[in-house]
Design a protein around this motif. Sequence first.
Motif, PDB file in Angstrom:
ATOM      1  N   LEU B  10       0.844  -1.184   0.000  1.00  0.00           N
ATOM      2  CA  LEU B  10       0.000   0.000   0.000  1.00  0.00           C
ATOM      3  C   LEU B  10       0.891   1.250   0.000  1.00  0.00           C
ATOM      4  CD1 LEU B  10      -2.196  -1.185   2.991  1.00  0.00           C
ATOM      5  CD2 LEU B  10      -3.111  -0.819   0.680  1.00  0.00           C
ATOM      6  N   THR B  11       0.355   2.365  -0.488  1.00  0.00           N
ATOM      7  CA  THR B  11       0.977   3.665  -0.205  1.00  0.00           C
ATOM      8  C   THR B  11       0.079   4.354   0.822  1.00  0.00           C
ATOM      9  OG1 THR B  11       1.686   3.799  -2.518  1.00  0.00           O
ATOM     10  CG2 THR B  11       1.858   5.806  -1.191  1.00  0.00           C
ATOM     11  N   PRO B  12       0.421   4.283   2.105  1.00  0.00           N
ATOM     12  CA  PRO B  12      -0.467   4.875   3.109  1.00  0.00           C
ATOM     13  C   PRO B  12      -0.524   6.392   2.934  1.00  0.00           C
ATOM     14  CG  PRO B  12       1.163   3.401   4.103  1.00  0.00           C
ATOM     15  CD  PRO B  12       1.601   3.659   2.709  1.00  0.00           C
ATOM     16  N   MET B  13      -1.734   6.915   2.953  1.00  0.00           N
ATOM     17  CA  MET B  13      -1.881   8.366   2.737  1.00  0.00           C
ATOM     18  C   MET B  13      -3.179   8.834   3.361  1.00  0.00           C
ATOM     19  SD  MET B  13      -3.017   8.491  -1.281  1.00  0.00           S
ATOM     20  CE  MET B  13      -2.153   7.028  -1.841  1.00  0.00           C
ATOM     21  N   ASN B  14      -3.290  10.147   3.475  1.00  0.00           N
ATOM     22  CA  ASN B  14      -4.582  10.735   3.796  1.00  0.00           C
ATOM     23  C   ASN B  14      -4.734  11.984   2.927  1.00  0.00           C
ATOM     24  OD1 ASN B  14      -3.170  12.849   5.030  1.00  0.00           O
ATOM     25  ND2 ASN B  14      -3.141  11.743   6.982  1.00  0.00           N
ATOM     26  N   GLU B  15      -5.718  12.804   3.225  1.00  0.00           N
ATOM     27  CA  GLU B  15      -5.982  13.936   2.341  1.00  0.00           C
ATOM     28  C   GLU B  15      -4.878  14.986   2.397  1.00  0.00           C
ATOM     29  OE1 GLU B  15      -8.645  13.505   0.036  1.00  0.00           O
ATOM     30  OE2 GLU B  15      -8.127  11.631   1.036  1.00  0.00           O
ATOM     31  N   SER B  16      -3.996  14.888   3.399  1.00  0.00           N
ATOM     32  CA  SER B  16      -2.908  15.872   3.487  1.00  0.00           C
ATOM     33  C   SER B  16      -1.643  15.423   2.764  1.00  0.00           C
ATOM     34  CB  SER B  16      -2.539  16.147   4.940  1.00  0.00           C
ATOM     35  OG  SER B  16      -3.670  16.280   5.727  1.00  0.00           O
ATOM     36  N   GLY B  17      -1.496  14.130   2.550  1.00  0.00           N
ATOM     37  CA  GLY B  17      -0.279  13.688   1.867  1.00  0.00           C
ATOM     38  C   GLY B  17       0.064  12.235   2.148  1.00  0.00           C
ATOM     39  N   ILE B  18       1.269  11.860   1.753  1.00  0.00           N
ATOM     40  CA  ILE B  18       1.777  10.500   1.931  1.00  0.00           C
ATOM     41  C   ILE B  18       2.234  10.332   3.375  1.00  0.00           C
ATOM     42  CG2 ILE B  18       3.514   8.843   1.136  1.00  0.00           C
ATOM     43  CD1 ILE B  18       1.653   9.810  -1.130  1.00  0.00           C
ATOM     44  N   ASP B  19       1.919   9.198   3.978  1.00  0.00           N
ATOM     45  CA  ASP B  19       2.430   8.881   5.319  1.00  0.00           C
ATOM     46  C   ASP B  19       3.772   8.164   5.135  1.00  0.00           C
ATOM     47  OD1 ASP B  19       3.025   7.911   7.839  1.00  0.00           O
ATOM     48  OD2 ASP B  19       0.985   7.208   8.253  1.00  0.00           O
ATOM     49  N   GLU B  20       4.829   8.970   5.113  1.00  0.00           N
ATOM     50  CA  GLU B  20       6.158   8.428   4.790  1.00  0.00           C
ATOM     51  C   GLU B  20       6.621   7.381   5.799  1.00  0.00           C
ATOM     52  OE1 GLU B  20       9.164  11.287   3.975  1.00  0.00           O
ATOM     53  OE2 GLU B  20       8.130  12.084   2.213  1.00  0.00           O
ATOM     54  N   ALA B  21       6.346   7.648   7.068  1.00  0.00           N
ATOM     55  CA  ALA B  21       6.816   6.721   8.108  1.00  0.00           C
ATOM     56  C   ALA B  21       6.144   5.358   7.950  1.00  0.00           C
ATOM     57  CB  ALA B  21       6.524   7.304   9.491  1.00  0.00           C
ATOM     58  N   ALA B  22       4.853   5.372   7.697  1.00  0.00           N
ATOM     59  CA  ALA B  22       4.130   4.102   7.531  1.00  0.00           C
ATOM     60  C   ALA B  22       4.600   3.368   6.283  1.00  0.00           C
ATOM     61  CB  ALA B  22       2.624   4.361   7.462  1.00  0.00           C
ATOM     62  N   PHE B  23       4.838   4.111   5.217  1.00  0.00           N
ATOM     63  CA  PHE B  23       5.306   3.478   3.978  1.00  0.00           C
ATOM     64  C   PHE B  23       6.677   2.840   4.216  1.00  0.00           C
ATOM     65  CE2 PHE B  23       7.255   3.774  -0.369  1.00  0.00           C
ATOM     66  CZ  PHE B  23       6.426   2.858  -0.983  1.00  0.00           C
TER      67      PHE B  23
END
Lengths: 297, 297
Positions: B10-23
């Motif tokens: 997955l590319t974890p994200m929300n409406e503000s951007g990519i969740d780099e730490a989770a990725f």
Amino acid sequence: MFSGLSAFPLTPMNESGIDEAAFARLIDRLVAAGVDSIGALGSTGSYAYLNRAEREQVTQLAVAQAGKVPVIVGIGALRTRDVLDAAEDAQKAGASGVLLAPMSYQKLSEDEVFGLFDSVTRHLSVPLCVYDNPTTTHFEFSDELHGRIAQLPNVRSIKIPGVPVEPEAAKARVDRLRALIPSHVTIGVSGDVLAATGLNAGCDAWYSVIGGLFPRTALAITRAAQSGDVHQAMRLSERLQPLWELFGQYGGSLRVMAAAAELQGLTESPCLPLPLKALDGPGKQKLATLLEALELT
Amino acid sequence: MFSGLSAFPLTPMNESGIDEAAFARLIDRLVAAGVDSIGALGSTGSYAYLNRAEREQVTQLAVAQAGKVPVIVGIGALRTRDVLDAAEDAQKAGASGVLLAPMSYQKLSEDEVFGLFDSVTRHLSVPLCVYDNPTTTHFEFSDELHGRIAQLPNVRSIKIPGVPVEPEAAKARVDRLRALIPSHVTIGVSGDVLAATGLNAGCDAWYSVIGGLFPRTALAITRAAQSGDVHQAMRLSERLQPLWELFGQYGGSLRVMAAAAELQGLTESPCLPLPLKALDGPGKQKLATLLEALELT
């Protein structure tokens, strides 16, 4: 704005950018013919293939060139965030209304599509037309979902993909949908082949592909239906049968209308974004013969 | 790179951007498990929902985090121009290979799809995997078209959407395609439900969704099949039947895997781009029970 003939022009372009001069020419034809509204950046206007800056550019051009004719602008995108941006840009550029199809990559659920329309309609200050086009979105609206979405603020029209061929079945279909939506929401037919049938069945508008290139031809059908002359509307539509057949044969109207615009000298060739290719070879030859025979204007 | 287990996170994200730490956490799990390659920005990585800058950002992160594990990057877009840009960006960011699906809004013709792959492969300096996924692209490759595209420079693999359920039919299907493509082009199966069947039928690779979150579970199936233990591969896959059923029930694997990542504390919730929504409510509850029972790792 969401009744009568809404004409959807091509957005002529090549790999370097938008052909502004050709687009302005197309808009001028629509204004001169007296269409009721202009649908910029519809499927025929290749909205899905343009980036944000290009969509702004096309909207500004359309609004400037359309004068007093209201311009409806397509704001669809795969992601809600991008739809919200497109809505804001369209409003700032002077769009009179917006058109939203639930574009998909992952097939969408009813709940997801409702969520999209709910978010977007909250942020609008212009009216919205729900764009139901399963051929490109791969989403099938149920009438119940149409009913729920039509209750949202700013929703003023539904662009349905067609109606049954039989006049009575078409009327029943329009009546069924009408019963589920508020009276301030109009119903417009698209799928040009069935436009006369749809208008005769009580649709308020025709969201028209051929209207974007041949506005007088589309207006004649629309005005006949609006005046209650159902037979004349059908006759004028049936006269275009060879064109409807080409649409069926070449995967829809877009590639045929692009080739028609090229043949009429209204756009350069190519005028579609790659990988899309306009009708070419023997198909284009057949179209040329047909355009002459049908005297489309 | 185009054989064994290719894991698609997955590319974890929300409406503000990519969740780099989770990725980064997801990539770390894949590296630690010893997957053969990582497929960043596949359908599971929501490539279609990201803009150019975000796709660059994800690619750079994946390459940096993957160390010596090769990273294959999805470069699909609706427009050829944007595919070419994505290909250039992916190469600059250090992708070992690219993956290209013929995304569509207007349904594409064979000629248009061939044109796309022809243009893109001319501009590549890394190998390409043809991504055949009719569920999301609405384009059906013929074997003949696969044969033509496989002759293009830099084409090194084909990601097929699945195989027939029956082992003999699956083998016949893989053999038929194999006969039409050069020997340097591998065949990889996707559609996790049929992965064991596909590997047993002679597919060289598994382009795996569950591998992106549960790499050890996917590796066990892959290594069993690679060692010729067809029964063990099937047993390990059949054990996951309740998961395959959830995929079927909730419109594919993406929403289920997003919910699984949330449940495991690997990503925040939400982690998908709106309008998409991860599995929620009773479905997510069912998934939680199932994850525990199946001891996926």
